[in-house]
Scaffold this motif. Sequence first.
Motif, short mmCIF file in Angstrom:
data_model
loop_
_atom_site.label_atom_id
_atom_site.label_comp_id
_atom_site.label_asym_id
_atom_site.label_seq_id
_atom_site.Cartn_x
_atom_site.Cartn_y
_atom_site.Cartn_z
N ASP A 1 -10.43 -6.29 -1.30
CA ASP A 1 -10.57 -6.00 0.18
C ASP A 1 -9.15 -6.11 0.12
O ASP A 1 -8.69 -7.33 -0.08
CB ASP A 1 -11.14 -7.07 0.50
N ARG A 2 -7.97 -5.11 1.18
CA ARG A 2 -7.22 -5.41 1.19
C ARG A 2 -6.53 -4.62 2.59
O ARG A 2 -7.37 -4.65 2.94
CB ARG A 2 -5.79 -4.75 -0.39
N GLN A 3 -5.41 -5.54 3.37
CA GLN A 3 -5.51 -4.98 4.60
C GLN A 3 -3.90 -5.44 4.74
O GLN A 3 -3.56 -6.58 4.08
CB GLN A 3 -6.61 -5.94 5.84
N VAL A 4 -3.02 -4.53 5.27
CA VAL A 4 -1.51 -3.88 4.75
C VAL A 4 -0.65 -3.84 6.77
O VAL A 4 -1.39 -2.87 7.25
CB VAL A 4 -0.57 -3.78 4.20
N PHE A 5 -0.10 -4.77 7.01
CA PHE A 5 0.04 -4.45 8.68
C PHE A 5 1.26 -4.03 8.24
O PHE A 5 2.22 -5.41 7.99
CB PHE A 5 -0.20 -5.25 9.44
N GLN A 6 2.36 -3.28 8.94
CA GLN A 6 3.23 -3.72 8.83
C GLN A 6 4.32 -3.15 10.18
O GLN A 6 3.24 -1.83 11.02
CB GLN A 6 3.97 -2.24 8.08
N LEU A 7 4.96 -3.53 10.49
CA LEU A 7 6.14 -3.12 12.25
C LEU A 7 7.76 -2.96 11.49
O LEU A 7 7.81 -3.86 11.24
CB LEU A 7 5.76 -4.45 12.42
N GLN A 8 8.09 -1.99 12.09
CA GLN A 8 9.20 -1.66 11.75
C GLN A 8 10.23 -1.64 12.84
O GLN A 8 9.39 -0.31 13.98
CB GLN A 8 9.41 -0.50 10.72
N GLY A 9 11.69 -1.79 13.12
CA GLY A 9 12.09 -1.10 14.29
C GLY A 9 13.64 -1.30 13.93
O GLY A 9 13.91 -1.74 12.76
N SER A 10 14.20 0.20 14.69
CA SER A 10 15.80 0.80 14.07
C SER A 10 16.03 1.28 15.15
O SER A 10 16.26 1.71 15.68
CB SER A 10 15.20 2.03 12.42
N SER B 1 12.73 0.81 -7.47
CA SER B 1 13.60 0.92 -6.22
C SER B 1 12.52 1.56 -5.04
O SER B 1 12.33 2.72 -5.09
CB SER B 1 14.22 0.88 -5.72
N PHE B 2 11.46 0.45 -4.00
CA PHE B 2 10.80 1.54 -3.14
C PHE B 2 11.48 1.59 -2.28
O PHE B 2 12.32 1.15 -1.88
CB PHE B 2 9.86 0.73 -2.98
N THR B 3 11.29 3.15 -1.16
CA THR B 3 11.93 3.40 -0.40
C THR B 3 10.95 3.60 1.12
O THR B 3 10.08 4.22 0.59
CB THR B 3 12.67 4.87 -0.53
N PRO B 4 10.74 3.05 2.03
CA PRO B 4 9.49 3.33 2.91
C PRO B 4 9.92 4.02 3.55
O PRO B 4 10.94 5.17 3.42
CB PRO B 4 10.54 2.00 3.79
N GLY B 5 8.98 4.84 4.27
CA GLY B 5 9.17 6.05 5.18
C GLY B 5 10.57 5.75 6.48
O GLY B 5 10.25 4.90 6.75
N LYS B 6 11.17 6.35 7.16
CA LYS B 6 12.06 6.97 8.19
C LYS B 6 10.70 7.92 9.16
O LYS B 6 10.36 8.73 8.88
CB LYS B 6 12.86 7.81 7.15
N ASP C 1 0.51 -1.51 0.04
CA ASP C 1 0.23 -0.17 -0.35
C ASP C 1 1.18 1.20 0.41
O ASP C 1 2.16 0.78 0.18
CB ASP C 1 -0.95 0.19 1.27
N LEU C 2 0.04 2.18 -0.24
CA LEU C 2 1.22 3.51 0.24
C LEU C 2 2.08 3.85 0.84
O LEU C 2 2.84 4.84 1.63
CB LEU C 2 0.33 5.14 -1.14
N THR C 3 0.98 3.80 2.23
CA THR C 3 1.72 3.85 3.28
C THR C 3 3.17 3.08 3.74
O THR C 3 3.94 3.21 4.49
CB THR C 3 0.74 2.68 4.38
N ASN C 4 3.05 1.90 2.95
CA ASN C 4 4.62 1.24 3.02
C ASN C 4 5.77 1.98 2.25
O ASN C 4 6.25 1.46 1.38
CB ASN C 4 4.65 -0.34 2.71
N ILE C 5 4.96 2.91 1.38
CA ILE C 5 5.90 3.10 0.41
C ILE C 5 6.46 5.12 0.14
O ILE C 5 5.33 6.05 0.56
CB ILE C 5 5.51 3.10 -0.86
#
Length: 726
Positions: A254-263, A197-202, A170-174
């Motif tokens: 119907d699409r659901q996307v969950f993302q968890l990120q740690g840096s 090459s997609f860049t996710p948010g920081k 989803d755009l949330t992941n990009i």
Amino acid sequence: MLIDAESGDPIPSVIAQVDNSGRHLSDERGQLSLELSAKTDALFSHIAYETKRAVLAPDRAVTIEMVKKTNSLSEVTITSFESERGLMEQAAAVSKVDEADLNRFNETSIVNAFNTKPGIRLEERAPGSYRVSIRGSSLRAPFGVRNVKIYWDGIPFTAPDGTTALNLLDLTNIQGAEVIKGPAGSIYGAGNGGVISFTPGKVTQNKAEASVMGGSYGLLKYRVGVDQTLENGSFSASYVKQQSDGYRDHSALDRQVFQLQGSFEPSDRQQITTKLLYSDLFYEIPGGLTAEQVAENPRQARPGSAEQNASIKQKSLYGTFVHDYEFNDHWSNHTTVYIQTTDFENPFNLDYKKETQYGYGARTKFTLNDQWGAFPVRLLFGGEYQFANTSAQNFGNRNGQADTIRFADDLITTQGFLFQQIEVNWTPTLLMTLGVSENFSQYDINRTVDASAGDPYAATRTFDPVVVPRIGLSGQLTEYSAVYGSLSSGFSPPTIDEVRTNEGSINLGLKAERGVNYEIGYRGEYLGGKVQLDASAFFFKLDETITTYTNEQGVVLFRNAGATDQKGIEAQLDYFLVSNPVGLIQELKVGHAYSYHHFRFKDYVNDGEDFSGNALTGVPQNNLVNKLDLISRTGIYLNLTYQWVDEIPLTDDNTVMQDPYQLMNVRLGWRKNFGTAWQLELFGGVDNLLNESYSLGNDLNAFGGRYYQPAMDRNYYGGVKVKMRY
């Protein structure tokens, strides 16, 4: 004092919003005086800089460093070809899609944003069903994304068989993307169509966000997310759900996307980032229509699609690990690792497919920055490896339910390559790049069930090792202009879906495509960066071109079609009519993108028919995009986009064409900060304002004349976003 973080120069006309004391403006020296009685939050904003939040204290002078937005070509940094350099130094046709591009439209997909760039065409045959065409590379993709290599945060997102489930994101992941147009196999392996090459948010600040939007044909999308900075790292989580009934019958999504990120930063020399991505996707497939059916009712589904429940169900889980380490001032390493699982189910009009898959992969790159005598040198070398094991079964389809099994396979796909690249600055303005990769790939097909042939059997296809070279030269004419040229090779083996087709045959004779690309280009900006031009010309020679055809049962099959010659010119011109941070109209920008693609079959004879000299199927010869973007001091903004697409050949013999069409999209919004903590945005828009009838993704060489996938007519959307900084 407000200063530029890079140059240290003072910044005039910065708006400071301070709790309980209104808005203030920095002077020509970048200075600002405030009377404070206690520690106070302040928000600093400028049309040319990223917004920054800071805590101010009474009787204490502070210097606020602000990061400049990349509104100028000379300021744009590109990481393509694994070498972070300014765009003016890149010897390749690279388009950058940033967050502002993605947010110019309805934010339900990346299609519209990418289609504003020259040479790039994304198609959406039904909601959630993507095809990617970079310089005509979707010729062999009746569905899905093939012949284009895709990375997400440096992680190989393309499967080892060459297909990409782009609809999982989803755009949330990009946050943005870089697109290399043309083969880049010297450092990215298989794929003649280019690299995305997609860049996710920081995570840069503590914030919580929520948004909701709705629109025509049952569109509903909502998102929640939180970013949290830590002492030596950060954490973020987001969830998004999107659903719609669809314009056509049997085209719901119907699409659901969950993302968890740690840096985390264990030391000054290393950084670790981990992600968990879960995507649950369902969409219905309405199917192709004939011209007569489109004229009768463009919203109808292909007969049988609803009764057979033609659709896609896909659940995927990705776990990723990214590690950056600086050994010293000269040596560094960047390594990415992923594991993934997928559960895939695809009832179709003619059959019912089920697949389960697990896979893993890794990519590592070592970088050396040093001197070679008097010449600065950058050396890169590394490798990439991917593995996938798939259990695939094909059944009959009885009224949308899996019936008797027809055939079943255990599939193992592997691909890998080593790459080396050297960059030498022969002069301060002349950069040479030499790169080469050594590639291998293999398919193992173990047929455990075959209802027609009886006994199980096994087949293996090992492709000969392929060496892929590239040379590029870029020279800066002035500080604000540059020319470049490159000669690059590419190859693309057939995907597992092209070798193992839906009617049960295994086409081991299908050959890999091989191509060579010659390219020259110019980049320049004028009037202090207010006018920007990026143009290129190329000639791409492709051998063993893979094309599609459909048998009498409607099954899509593949064959090699000799050679193609692909010549083209692409250009993007942007200019700022107004750029005034304190004016009522703070920014007014106009942009144009144009592509001319003279793509022809060079040597293609099939069943006695000679298609040599015909236009390449599925590729418009001309494509023009015009954009207008306006930002006002009141927070009101406007994005207007107009696109004209030339006629498109739908058959190899060029007897059936899609008529030219024009699209106009508009988005109007209002964005406002309330104090230093809250931001509110209201927006709405209209897509296909001219109510054009067209297909955004046709079925090429379709049996029975079912070429057309009618796209949505005039439709509307609107929504609200709330952001809280804390």
